[in-house]
Scaffold this active site. Structure first.
Site, PDB file in Angstrom:
ATOM      1  N   ALA A 175       0.815  -1.406   0.451  1.00 35.91           N
ATOM      2  CA  ALA A 175       0.309   0.180   0.096  1.00 35.91           C
ATOM      3  C   ALA A 175       0.670   1.773  -0.190  1.00 35.91           C
ATOM      4  CB  ALA A 175      -0.796   0.002   1.514  1.00 35.91           C
ATOM      5  N   SER A 197       2.757  -2.715   4.313  1.00 43.45           N
ATOM      6  CA  SER A 197       2.467  -0.947   3.856  1.00 43.45           C
ATOM      7  C   SER A 197       4.181  -0.628   3.509  1.00 43.45           C
ATOM      8  CB  SER A 197       2.598  -0.079   5.187  1.00 43.45           C
ATOM      9  OG  SER A 197       3.947  -0.335   6.438  1.00 43.45           O
ATOM     10  N   ASP A 198       4.182   0.575   2.832  1.00 38.17           N
ATOM     11  CA  ASP A 198       5.200   1.221   2.236  1.00 38.17           C
ATOM     12  C   ASP A 198       5.697   1.186   3.249  1.00 38.17           C
ATOM     13  OD1 ASP A 198       7.638   1.620   0.676  1.00 38.17           O
ATOM     14  OD2 ASP A 198       6.069   2.737  -0.837  1.00 38.17           O
ATOM     15  N   TRP A 199       6.985   1.724   3.182  1.00 41.02           N
ATOM     16  CA  TRP A 199       8.008   1.814   4.486  1.00 41.02           C
ATOM     17  C   TRP A 199       8.028   2.864   5.262  1.00 41.02           C
ATOM     18  CZ3 TRP A 199       7.807  -2.664   2.430  1.00 41.02           C
ATOM     19  CH2 TRP A 199       8.749  -3.954   3.353  1.00 41.02           C
ATOM     20  N   ALA A 205       4.407   3.932   5.930  1.00 42.28           N
ATOM     21  CA  ALA A 205       3.945   5.276   5.427  1.00 42.28           C
ATOM     22  C   ALA A 205       2.693   4.868   6.177  1.00 42.28           C
ATOM     23  CB  ALA A 205       3.316   4.179   3.859  1.00 42.28           C
TER      24      ALA A 205
END
Ligand code: BGC
Length: 757
Positions: A196, A229-231, A233
């Protein structure tokens, strides 16, 4: 596996479950040793494995060496799903060898603007091409028992304010353009994770977006993997979990310090345990899937993967222009060649940021060309421009001297590292002035000039008419230098086609007025008209169109056949075309099928790519290429009814060698089994007039108000825009109640819809 997951859900404590939903470190998840649940590693991706030497290291500047394949914009230019799958298999094998359980890729965001800083990491401006490439990549990696992470879901189409920007996009555009590559890849290849994105979509963060994560991805598309999640995010893990996220990454001490609070929220009933269990079940599924083939003894064959990287890169090269058949170069006919431009010796072969790979070795075009040419051809070299971004007149003069004395000049130029990096968009689409000048100076003294480009996204070429030949080499990975040499010398016949339009000027591009937004919001004002859909609608001639690419041979298209002339939206349509190699060299052609909706009630592109195939042909050989379309290929997304809708009518089937080079066309009539958009109180008279059944209802009920009887054109124009509701105010419909009953009768007469109880 599913039974074991249920068992574990019963045995895990709330604290353990919470820990499973967050990373333990930058690149790994938590283990629950007491229950034999191992930790797994998730590492970047996408065009090579970036395994930092320690778990706390970012690995951004140095990681364990791994094969650096061409980046996504190059890969997509091969239009070869079989080849991309092979790349995926090799990447999967390297993951096994490096103990990586999930490779963070592929990236399949859409190229809304050529300025997008990570365009080099993404496949295309076309959702079908992007989706097919992503699916093939995922299938390849996962065939090795290694997971993938399809990213960045969704509308992460720019780098400016990427962690906060709110992408404002209408539902039709979201479905038809931005979600489509994800939908295709999810349905076709089931990536074990999906990442995401940082940004917001229509005011809601993508990591906590129930509509995108729960309703569309997990609901409609039946996704059974993990949403990660993107890092960094995630804002609040409880909001993300409730919204449909499963795993927050990375896990820093600060992030993990939150765990007791989250466990308490579950105990207090403020975070549903059902939601937590669903996330944990998905994470356990991922752990089981990815650890089944974990093999501490796994290795990979560096030489074989390097050779594959070279073969792949050569399939991605796009021959943009080739006047007088200057290419391929024939060493027997040459006595000397000038190789110019620093990139020939110091290649630009990948982009900057999280995708940066430490290659196992690196080829440069200068060495590879020299080796292949042998002693018979004298090779002369000059830098032409310095490493820094400035014009150096002395270097230019030296290069021109070298070029003048040779039979042919090959000029290596492109975008330097600093021009294309994660975290930053480009400000323009220009090459460095020093590179442009080099082309100009060389063309002034040498009529036989070839330009070789290294860039991850479209660039302007103010000198396009000057050199006889132009090769787009993209960011070709660690073996890109050899691949270009192979193409220049005809050892490989180029077969790449542009995966994105090259515009003449930035001002011509679809998102020019709406990119990158105002710092808070970015409006996708161009709607569905992205890439070639925009240039075609506006009649703007690009520098090189989407799908363009030449070969050292020629192909003829003929005999387009449709399996039926009339279909319904439930049927398949088989499209067959004969393609013949009419030259004297073996070659490959990318056959592209576009569909045009001849008449539509909503704005639609002139045509849209729906299928493609790459076919290999010996000189003189002909093959039938068959492509299959389904109802969905004729549909648009009907936002008012939240459904894909096939509007009945004529559609043109266009088959060709590029979006601007259609060779054959045919017409199919599509009948729709779906209900037409229903009538409501604000349906206008002009809409009603399209249905004789509805007109008949009016005629019976109110002979004096029948709209067909409006004779005067100016009165008609005004009347036709009037919605039914206004006829009450005008006294033509006696009451609100009558209005409702009229709408019902229309729906009954036209759609057979019975009044709801
Ligand atoms: C990038 C992702 C990447 C992650 C881990 C993020 O900044 O957007 O693409 O996978 O970092 O390095």
């Amino acid at each position: 596996m599913e039974e074991r997951i249920q068992e574990l859900l019963r045995e895990l404590t709330i604290e353990e479950k919470i820990a499973l939903t967050v990373g333990a470190s930058t690149w790994s998840t938590h283990a629950v040793e007491r229950l034999g649940i191992p930790a797994i590693n998730l590492n970047d991706g996408p065009h090579g494995v970036r395994k930092p030497e320690s778990d706390s290291d970012s690995g951004l500047t140095h990681a364990t060496p791994a094969t650096c394949f061409p980046t996504a914009s190059a890969l997509a230019s091969s239009w070869d799903t079989g080849l991309i799958r092979q790349v995926g298999e090799a990447l999967g094998q390297e993951c096994l060898a490096l103990d990586v359980q999930v490779l963070l890729g592929p990236g399949t965001n859409l190229k809304r603007s050529p300025l997008g800083g990570r365009n080099f990491e993404y496949f295309s401006e076309d959702p079908v091409l992007a989706g097919e490439m992503a699916a093939a990549w995922i299938q390849g990696v996962q065939s090795k028992g290694v997971g993938t992470s399809l990213k960045h879901y969704v509308c992460n189409d720019q780098e400016t304010h990427r962690m906060t920007i709110n992408a404002q996009v209408d539902p039709q555009t979201l479905r038809e353009v931005y979600l489509l590559p994800f939908e295709r890849a999810v349905k076709k290849a089931s990536p074990w994770t999906i990442m995401a994105a940082y940004n917001q979509v229509n005011g809601v963060r993508a990591v906590e977006h129930p509509e995108l994560l729960r309703e569309i991805l997990k609901g409609e598309w039946g996704y059974d993997g993990v949403v990660v999640s993107d890092w960094f995010a995630v804002n609040k893990r409880e909001d993300a979990l409730s919204g449909g996220l499963d795993l927050e990454m990375p896990g820093t001490p600060a992030v993990n310090a939150e765990n007791p609070r989250l466990a308490q929220l579950v105990r207090d009933g403020l975070l549903s345990e059902e939601v937590l269990d669903e996330a944990v079940a998905r994470i356990l599924r991922l752990i089981f899937r990815t650890t089944a083939q974990r093999n501490p003894g796994a290795t990979f064959d560096k030489e074989a993967h390097h050779a594959l990287a070279r073969k792949v890169a050569s399939e991605c090269v796009v021959l943009l222009k080739n006047e007088d058949n200057l290419l391929p170069l024939e060493p027997e006919k040459l006595s000397s060649i000038a190789i110019l431009g620093r990139f020939a010796k110091h290649p630009r072969f990948q982009g900057g940021g999280s995708s940066h790979v430490t290659p196992t070795k690196l080829e440069c075009a200068y060495d590879e060309l020299t080796a292949l040419l042998g002693d018979a051809v004298k090779v002369h070299y000059a830098d032409g421009y310095p490493e820094e971004d400035r014009v150096d007149e002395t270097l230019l003069r030296e290069a021109a001297e070298v070029a003048k004395a040779a039979d042919v000049a090959v000029v290596f130029i492109g975008l330097p590292d600093a021009y294309e990096v994660e975290g930053m968009d480009r400000k323009h689409i220009d090459l460095p002035p020093s590179h442009n000048r080099l082309v100009e100076e060389i063309c002034r003294v040498q009529p036989n000039t070839v330009v070789v480009l290294s860039n991850g996204s479209a660039v302007a070429m103010p000198w396009v008419d000057r050199p006889k030949a132009i090769l787009e080499g993209w960011l070709g990975g660690q073996a890109g230098g050899g691949a270009v040499a192979d193409v220049l010398l005809g050892r490989v016949n180029p077969s790449g086609k542009l995966s994105e339009t090259f515009p003449v000027r930035l001002e011509d591009t679809p998102a020019y007025l709406n990119f990158p937004g105002d710092g808070h919001h970015v409006r996708y004002g161009e709607g569905v008209f992205v890439g070639y859909r925009y240039y075609e609608k506006k009649g703007i001639k690009p520098l090189f169109p989407f799908g363009h690419g030449l070969s050292y041979t020629t192909f003829e298209y003929s005999d387009l056949r449709l399996s039926k002339d009339v279909i319904t939206d439930q049927d398949e349509l088989k499209v067959t075309v004969k393609v013949r190699n009419t030259g004297n060299r073996a070659g490959k052609e990318v056959v592209q099928l576009y569909v045009r909706d001849v008449e539509a009630t909503v704005p639609r592109p002139e045509k849209e790519l729906k299928a493609f195939a790459k076919v290999s042909l010996e000189p003189g050989e002909a093959k039938d290429v068959e492509l299959v379309l389904t109802g969905r290929d004729f549909a648009y997304y009907d936002a008012a009814r939240s459904m894909w809708y096939v509007e009945a009518g004529e559609f043109e089937i266009l088959v060709g060698a590029s979006s601007a080079d259609i060779r054959c066309r045919a017409v199919v009539i599509v009948e729709s089994t779906q209900p037409k958009p229903g009538f409501h109180e604000f349906t206008t008279l002009s809409e009603i007039l399209q249905y004789p059944e509805a007109v008949e209802v009016i005629r019976q009920l109110m002979p004096h108000a029948a709209p067909t009887e409006i004779q005067d054109a100016s009165v008609a124009a005004i009347m036709l825009n009037i919605p039914l509701a206004k006829l009450v105010k005008m006294g033509l419909i006696p009451s609100e109640e009558e209005l409702r009953s009229l709408v019902q009768r229309f729906n009954e007469a036209v759609h057979g819809l019975k009044p709801s109880a």
